[in-house]
Design a protein around this motif. Structure first.
Motif, PDB file in Angstrom:
ATOM      1  N   ASP A  75       0.856  -1.194   0.000  1.00 42.46           N
ATOM      2  CA  ASP A  75       0.000   0.000   0.000  1.00 42.46           C
ATOM      3  C   ASP A  75       0.887   1.238   0.000  1.00 42.46           C
ATOM      4  O   ASP A  75       1.885   1.293   0.720  1.00 42.46           O
ATOM      5  CB  ASP A  75      -0.882  -0.033   1.258  1.00 42.46           C
ATOM      6  CG  ASP A  75      -1.908   1.085   1.321  1.00 42.46           C
ATOM      7  OD1 ASP A  75      -1.500   2.272   1.282  1.00 42.46           O
ATOM      8  OD2 ASP A  75      -3.103   0.796   1.444  1.00 42.46           O
ATOM      9  N   ASN A  76       0.543   2.238  -0.828  1.00 45.90           N
ATOM     10  CA  ASN A  76       1.272   3.509  -0.756  1.00 45.90           C
ATOM     11  C   ASN A  76       0.341   4.717  -0.633  1.00 45.90           C
ATOM     12  O   ASN A  76       0.739   5.845  -0.908  1.00 45.90           O
ATOM     13  CB  ASN A  76       2.211   3.680  -1.960  1.00 45.90           C
ATOM     14  CG  ASN A  76       1.478   3.866  -3.270  1.00 45.90           C
ATOM     15  OD1 ASN A  76       0.247   3.830  -3.325  1.00 45.90           O
ATOM     16  ND2 ASN A  76       2.228   4.071  -4.341  1.00 45.90           N
ATOM     17  N   GLY A  77      -0.876   4.457  -0.208  1.00 48.15           N
ATOM     18  CA  GLY A  77      -1.822   5.546  -0.041  1.00 48.15           C
ATOM     19  C   GLY A  77      -2.548   5.926  -1.311  1.00 48.15           C
ATOM     20  O   GLY A  77      -3.507   6.705  -1.259  1.00 48.15           O
ATOM     21  N   ILE A  78      -2.104   5.398  -2.444  1.00 52.21           N
ATOM     22  CA  ILE A  78      -2.795   5.636  -3.725  1.00 52.21           C
ATOM     23  C   ILE A  78      -3.405   4.343  -4.223  1.00 52.21           C
ATOM     24  O   ILE A  78      -4.560   4.306  -4.649  1.00 52.21           O
ATOM     25  CB  ILE A  78      -1.829   6.189  -4.787  1.00 52.21           C
ATOM     26  CG1 ILE A  78      -1.016   7.377  -4.271  1.00 52.21           C
ATOM     27  CG2 ILE A  78      -2.619   6.608  -6.034  1.00 52.21           C
ATOM     28  CD1 ILE A  78       0.069   7.838  -5.232  1.00 52.21           C
ATOM     29  N   VAL A  79      -2.615   3.253  -4.167  1.00 53.73           N
ATOM     30  CA  VAL A  79      -3.081   1.945  -4.631  1.00 53.73           C
ATOM     31  C   VAL A  79      -2.731   0.886  -3.601  1.00 53.73           C
ATOM     32  O   VAL A  79      -1.888   1.098  -2.717  1.00 53.73           O
ATOM     33  CB  VAL A  79      -2.462   1.573  -6.000  1.00 53.73           C
ATOM     34  CG1 VAL A  79      -3.013   2.460  -7.091  1.00 53.73           C
ATOM     35  CG2 VAL A  79      -0.938   1.636  -5.951  1.00 53.73           C
ATOM     36  N   ASP A  95      -6.596  -2.550  -5.893  1.00 52.85           N
ATOM     37  CA  ASP A  95      -7.531  -1.443  -5.731  1.00 52.85           C
ATOM     38  C   ASP A  95      -6.842  -0.094  -5.873  1.00 52.85           C
ATOM     39  O   ASP A  95      -5.681   0.074  -5.471  1.00 52.85           O
ATOM     40  CB  ASP A  95      -8.189  -1.518  -4.344  1.00 52.85           C
ATOM     41  CG  ASP A  95      -8.941  -2.816  -4.131  1.00 52.85           C
ATOM     42  OD1 ASP A  95     -10.111  -2.882  -4.519  1.00 52.85           O
ATOM     43  OD2 ASP A  95      -8.341  -3.767  -3.581  1.00 52.85           O
ATOM     44  N   HIS A  96      -7.594   0.858  -6.431  1.00 54.23           N
ATOM     45  CA  HIS A  96      -7.166   2.257  -6.453  1.00 54.23           C
ATOM     46  C   HIS A  96      -7.881   2.964  -5.310  1.00 54.23           C
ATOM     47  O   HIS A  96      -9.117   3.029  -5.279  1.00 54.23           O
ATOM     48  CB  HIS A  96      -7.507   2.912  -7.791  1.00 54.23           C
ATOM     49  CG  HIS A  96      -6.751   4.177  -8.040  1.00 54.23           C
ATOM     50  ND1 HIS A  96      -6.960   5.319  -7.292  1.00 54.23           N
ATOM     51  CD2 HIS A  96      -5.767   4.490  -8.923  1.00 54.23           C
ATOM     52  CE1 HIS A  96      -6.158   6.280  -7.719  1.00 54.23           C
ATOM     53  NE2 HIS A  96      -5.416   5.789  -8.692  1.00 54.23           N
ATOM     54  N   LEU A  97      -7.116   3.489  -4.355  1.00 60.24           N
ATOM     55  CA  LEU A  97      -7.713   4.072  -3.154  1.00 60.24           C
ATOM     56  C   LEU A  97      -8.369   5.414  -3.440  1.00 60.24           C
ATOM     57  O   LEU A  97      -9.275   5.828  -2.719  1.00 60.24           O
ATOM     58  CB  LEU A  97      -6.644   4.217  -2.068  1.00 60.24           C
ATOM     59  CG  LEU A  97      -5.906   2.926  -1.690  1.00 60.24           C
ATOM     60  CD1 LEU A  97      -4.874   3.196  -0.605  1.00 60.24           C
ATOM     61  CD2 LEU A  97      -6.885   1.855  -1.240  1.00 60.24           C
ATOM     62  N   GLY A  98      -7.914   6.101  -4.475  1.00 55.98           N
ATOM     63  CA  GLY A  98      -8.491   7.399  -4.794  1.00 55.98           C
ATOM     64  C   GLY A  98      -9.879   7.303  -5.392  1.00 55.98           C
ATOM     65  O   GLY A  98     -10.761   8.109  -5.092  1.00 55.98           O
ATOM     66  N   THR A  99     -10.092   6.321  -6.249  1.00 51.39           N
ATOM     67  CA  THR A  99     -11.393   6.161  -6.898  1.00 51.39           C
ATOM     68  C   THR A  99     -12.240   5.081  -6.254  1.00 51.39           C
ATOM     69  O   THR A  99     -13.443   5.007  -6.489  1.00 51.39           O
ATOM     70  CB  THR A  99     -11.211   5.793  -8.382  1.00 51.39           C
ATOM     71  OG1 THR A  99     -10.537   4.525  -8.465  1.00 51.39           O
ATOM     72  CG2 THR A  99     -10.392   6.850  -9.097  1.00 51.39           C
ATOM     73  N   GLY A 100     -11.603   4.201  -5.475  1.00 58.18           N
ATOM     74  CA  GLY A 100     -12.320   3.067  -4.906  1.00 58.18           C
ATOM     75  C   GLY A 100     -12.530   1.937  -5.879  1.00 58.18           C
ATOM     76  O   GLY A 100     -13.207   0.950  -5.560  1.00 58.18           O
ATOM     77  N   ILE A 210       3.398   7.030  -6.567  1.00 61.29           N
ATOM     78  CA  ILE A 210       2.835   6.750  -7.882  1.00 61.29           C
ATOM     79  C   ILE A 210       2.062   5.433  -7.814  1.00 61.29           C
ATOM     80  O   ILE A 210       2.470   4.509  -7.107  1.00 61.29           O
ATOM     81  CB  ILE A 210       3.950   6.678  -8.947  1.00 61.29           C
ATOM     82  CG1 ILE A 210       3.387   6.567 -10.361  1.00 61.29           C
ATOM     83  CG2 ILE A 210       4.929   5.549  -8.652  1.00 61.29           C
ATOM     84  CD1 ILE A 210       4.433   6.751 -11.445  1.00 61.29           C
ATOM     85  N   PRO A 211       0.938   5.308  -8.525  1.00 59.40           N
ATOM     86  CA  PRO A 211       0.150   4.059  -8.483  1.00 59.40           C
ATOM     87  C   PRO A 211       0.744   2.981  -9.388  1.00 59.40           C
ATOM     88  O   PRO A 211       0.142   2.557 -10.377  1.00 59.40           O
ATOM     89  CB  PRO A 211      -1.234   4.517  -8.968  1.00 59.40           C
ATOM     90  CG  PRO A 211      -0.960   5.669  -9.872  1.00 59.40           C
ATOM     91  CD  PRO A 211       0.229   6.375  -9.272  1.00 59.40           C
ATOM     92  N   LEU A 212       1.922   2.504  -9.042  1.00 59.74           N
ATOM     93  CA  LEU A 212       2.701   1.657  -9.935  1.00 59.74           C
ATOM     94  C   LEU A 212       3.340   0.496  -9.181  1.00 59.74           C
ATOM     95  O   LEU A 212       4.055   0.689  -8.200  1.00 59.74           O
ATOM     96  CB  LEU A 212       3.799   2.501 -10.597  1.00 59.74           C
ATOM     97  CG  LEU A 212       4.732   1.803 -11.575  1.00 59.74           C
ATOM     98  CD1 LEU A 212       3.985   1.382 -12.831  1.00 59.74           C
ATOM     99  CD2 LEU A 212       5.897   2.733 -11.944  1.00 59.74           C
ATOM    100  N   LEU A 330      -1.949   1.839 -12.388  1.00 57.66           N
ATOM    101  CA  LEU A 330      -3.386   1.900 -12.167  1.00 57.66           C
ATOM    102  C   LEU A 330      -3.858   3.344 -12.326  1.00 57.66           C
ATOM    103  O   LEU A 330      -3.486   4.225 -11.549  1.00 57.66           O
ATOM    104  CB  LEU A 330      -3.751   1.379 -10.771  1.00 57.66           C
ATOM    105  CG  LEU A 330      -3.957  -0.137 -10.640  1.00 57.66           C
ATOM    106  CD1 LEU A 330      -2.754  -0.926 -11.142  1.00 57.66           C
ATOM    107  CD2 LEU A 330      -4.279  -0.506  -9.204  1.00 57.66           C
ATOM    108  N   HIS A 331      -4.664   3.584 -13.353  1.00 60.07           N
ATOM    109  CA  HIS A 331      -5.152   4.925 -13.643  1.00 60.07           C
ATOM    110  C   HIS A 331      -6.417   5.226 -12.839  1.00 60.07           C
ATOM    111  O   HIS A 331      -7.193   4.328 -12.500  1.00 60.07           O
ATOM    112  CB  HIS A 331      -5.457   5.073 -15.131  1.00 60.07           C
ATOM    113  CG  HIS A 331      -4.237   5.102 -15.997  1.00 60.07           C
ATOM    114  ND1 HIS A 331      -3.358   6.162 -15.999  1.00 60.07           N
ATOM    115  CD2 HIS A 331      -3.747   4.196 -16.893  1.00 60.07           C
ATOM    116  CE1 HIS A 331      -2.395   5.912 -16.865  1.00 60.07           C
ATOM    117  NE2 HIS A 331      -2.594   4.731 -17.418  1.00 60.07           N
TER     118      HIS A 331
END
Length: 748
Positions: A75-79, A95-100, A210-212, A330-331
């Motif tokens: 986990d990095n707070g984004i994904v 999962d993408h944490l920003g969009t859910g 970065i979500p990577l 992850l976009h």
């Protein structure tokens, strides 16, 4: 180290004390315990408060304990990627944490192998009844796959560089880290009863900010005999489809809508775009997905990352094999600019050498007098590199000691003036002879390759060629290679070449050959211009995208088309990742109407080309015998070089697309950087014969500015503007006839 220390070490790891099994006196013992790890927040309980593309300081990669002690989370707070450890290791969430958004709909093995002809899944569960979605309660009734190798433990580490890099800091305007900071998680799989002495490690990395994710395999053969690796899959993910197609055209699934972007360093194919240079990234129909909407069940929603051929290699006793790496971005949007910004950020991070952006010239003749003139002129106006171009007479394959001595003298001369020197070599798109060319498996004869005939990199000629390239750079001190026709993925059915056995291992072995050479170049500080997607293997720059015969068109048309090429080429690439081309002498015909030489006689056009390129932060190959012919021409060239070097940080930053050139109205772009003093720089171009005044809306969101901004105009005037809630501000710009202007944006 006793296994009881595992939880203690893991807790220290997360406090910043990293224990590396490579650097430690003793290896870290793998564990399946999650004790000592911080607990993760419940999925969906909180979202990032900041936009990572503007401020990613909050997004530190870490390893956490999940809802139960058998869950492990990257986990990095984004994904977030969530693993279940028991009854066997498997991914149960992406999962993408920003969009859910949840990307995973079904469980698959963590990797697949074929060793000695036997299919081997690693990890995974079986028994999922429906494959549209995955619920936590489903896991209770899903046992481990009895055919899978079992995860016997995991270890944590910090990220490590994929290979050494010797940077040219004078060509990089922004600080970059190598390796990219983050965390590494490694699962160990074994099956002593089936394949004693073999351990397969599945590695994952998650990067800060970065979500990577990245993923790859290592196979360690500690047995007393060789094993044969027929095939492998680094990744198999059952991904939720982004749209439903009932009819048989479901196979035409539009990848632009897919919010998971996957690419690999196993990249080639003769292309200047990522999506056509990723043969190992395959989107397939999922045969187990019986409840999909597609009537023919052909929705390509099963990601598999596997080489098209082989590798079909032996792993000797006591040796290891490492796969290619796959990267998963992850976009959070399907909007083109935002996706492009994320993609460019990923390449800046994973291949930081692409941030090197030297100003370069192609000298048309490699004789000492011509090269020294080019070096002298480059030094006078602020250029930083000279490449002895194709057709110049430069011969990197020469073994003549006298020739190598002459090249060393030229490299030393250039180095004294702080100019990097190198030259051009053609690799794949030519024929050597029938003994050394790639053999077509259909005809059992040369021909039919990506560029027609092509030498096999693993033939005797190939072995000698790469040894000669290393020899040339070691003997001469040159530091630039323009490598044309790089390996495009050709296969070879020869059974007599020394570097491969036959068809099935030929692609893997040739890729290894080119990758290893490019990585060696990176370690030696040799700059690489390569017209193919080899960034992740070490190349610096690829073509931005253009048609060479367009330089036979009238000069005024070339100006507009050049800006179109830059606009179109910078959706995936940063400005520094793609070169353009400026033939100063006649090129592909066109006569006087298409030609810039004599430079002083076509100075307005020459200046337009300089303004197009330096205003975009894009370096071109200026091909000719000289950069200037009069003091006035020299002053124009130097003015635009100085403009670029004065604003290098912002001009090398991300490019926002404003309006594409069409020759009918203004066009332009906006550079943005929320971390620099100059937050933005916009270039506006006027292709018309009369001055134009336009109200232009600037999208300042990605500058990170809110409330107010100060606009500095090219004529010295400045204006404070209000920034609207959508991040935009409107300015009134006057653009001279057949000219350009620019504005600089700073905080108020």
């Amino acid at each position: 180290m006793p296994s009881s220390f595992g939880p203690f070490l893991l807790a220290l790891n997360l406090l910043g004390i990293v224990f590396s099994s490579i650097a430690s006196a003793q290896p870290v013992t793998p564990t399946l315990s999650t004790q000592g790890l911080p607990a993760a927040a419940t999925l969906g309980a909180s979202q990032p408060k900041l936009d990572w593309l503007i401020d990613n300081s909050f997004a530190k990669a870490k390893v956490l304990r999940g809802a139960s002690e058998s869950e492990l989370i990257l986990d990095n707070g984004i994904v977030r990627r969530t693993f279940l450890l028991r009854p066997n290791a498997t991914t149960i969430g992406l999962d993408h944490l920003g969009t859910g958004q949840s990307f995973l709909r079904s469980i698959r093995p963590e990797a697949l192998l074929e060793i000695d002809g036997k299919r081997i899944p690693l990890g995974g569960l079986i028994g999922q009844k429906v494959h549209n979605f995955l619920l936590p309660e489903m896991l209770k009734n899903m046992p481990a796959d009895p055919t899978s190798w079992k995860c016997v433990g995991y270890t944590l580490d910090k990220t490590q560089e994929r290979f050494p890099w010797k940077p040219h800091k004078e060509w990089i305007s922004q600080l970059v880290n190598w390796p990219p900071p983050g965390v590494r998680l490694t699962f160990d799989y074994q099956s002593e009863e089936r394949q004693p002495g073999i351990t397969v490690q599945v590695h994952y990395e998650l990067y800060d900010g970065i979500p990577l994710f990245s993923k790859w395999l290592t196979i360690r053969n500690r047995s007393d005999k060789p094993i044969h690796l027929n095939r492998f899959s680094v990744e198999q993910l059952a991904v939720a489809e982004e749209e439903s197609m009932v009819d048989s055209n479901a196979a035409q699934f539009r990848s632009a809508l897919r919010k998971i972007q996957v690419f690999s360093d196993y990249a080639f194919g003769g292309g200047m775009a990522e999506h056509i240079s990723n043969p190992a990234v395959q989107w397939k129909a999922d045969p187990s997905y019986e409840t999909q909407v597609s009537y023919d069940k052909q929705t390509p929603c099963l990601l598999e990352c596997t080489p098209p051929y082989g590798p079909d290699i032996d792993i000797e006793a006591g040796k290891s094999f490492e796969s290619f790496r796959v990267f998963e971005l992850l976009h959070d949007s399907s909007e083109r600019e935002r996706r492009g910004l994320a993609t460019r950020r990923a390449y800046r991070l994973l291949a930081p050498w692409v941030n090197e952006n030297p100003i370069l010239m192609h000298v048309r003749s490699a004789d000492p007098k011509s090269v020294k003139l080019a070096v002298d002129q480059c030094s006078q106006v602020g250029f930083e590199m000279v490449i002895m171009t194709f057709g110049s007479g430069f011969n990197i394959e020469s073994r003549d000691p006298k020739y190598l001595t002459n090249m060393k003298e030229l490299a030393d001369y250039a180095g004294q003036k702080r100019i990097a020197l190198g030259g051009y070599s053609l690799l794949a798109s030519r024929s050597i002879n029938k003994e050394n060319d790639c053999i077509n498996p259909a005809t059992h004869a040369p021909g039919g390759m990506r560029f027609g005939n092509s030498p096999c990199l693993c033939s005797q000629w190939g072995e000698d060629y790469f040894q000669q390239l290393r020899n040339f750079y070691e003997k001469t001190g040159c530091s630039v290679l323009e490598h044309d026709g790089s390996y495009p993925g050709d296969v070879c059915a020869s059974t007599t070449h020394p570097g491969h056995k036959g068809l099935q291992d030929s692609q893997w072995r040739q890729w290894e050959k080119i990758r290893n050479f490019y990585q060696w170049c990176r370690s030696q500080g040799i700059y690489l211009n390569v017209p193919d997607w080899y960034y992740l293997a070490g190349s610096n720059k690829c073509g931005m995208g253009y048609r060479e015969t367009n330089w036979s068109l009238p000069r005024e048309w070339q100006e507009v088309i050049e800006r179109q090429n830059i606009y179109d080429g910078t959706w995936e690439k940063t400005s520094s990742m793609g070169w353009m081309f400026v033939p100063l002498t006649e090129y592909h015909g066109g006569g006087p109407a298409a030609t810039i030489e004599p430079l002083s006689q076509h100075l307005p056009h020459y200046e337009s080309r300089l303004a197009n390129l330096f205003g975009a932060g894009v370096q071109a190959c200026y091909r000719g015998p000289r950069l200037y012919d009069t003091d006035e021409t020299k002053a124009v060239v130097k003015r635009w070089v100085d403009f670029y070097r004065s604003h290098r940080t912002i001009l090398d930053s991300d490019l926002i697309h404003l309006r594409r050139a069409d020759g009918r109205d203004w066009d332009g772009w906006l550079h943005v950087n929320p971390n620099s003093e100059e937050r933005g720089l916009a270039m506006f171009y006027n292709p018309l014969e009369s001055e134009m005044v336009r109200n232009i809306q600037l999208p300042l969101y990605y500058t990170g500015l809110t409330g107010k901004a100060v606009i500095y105009f090219a004529d010295g005037k400045k204006q404070e503007v209000s920034i609207a809630s959508d991040g935009s501000a409107t300015i009134r710009a006057t653009i001279p006839a057949h000219g350009r202007t620019w504005v600089l944006i700073k905080g108020s």
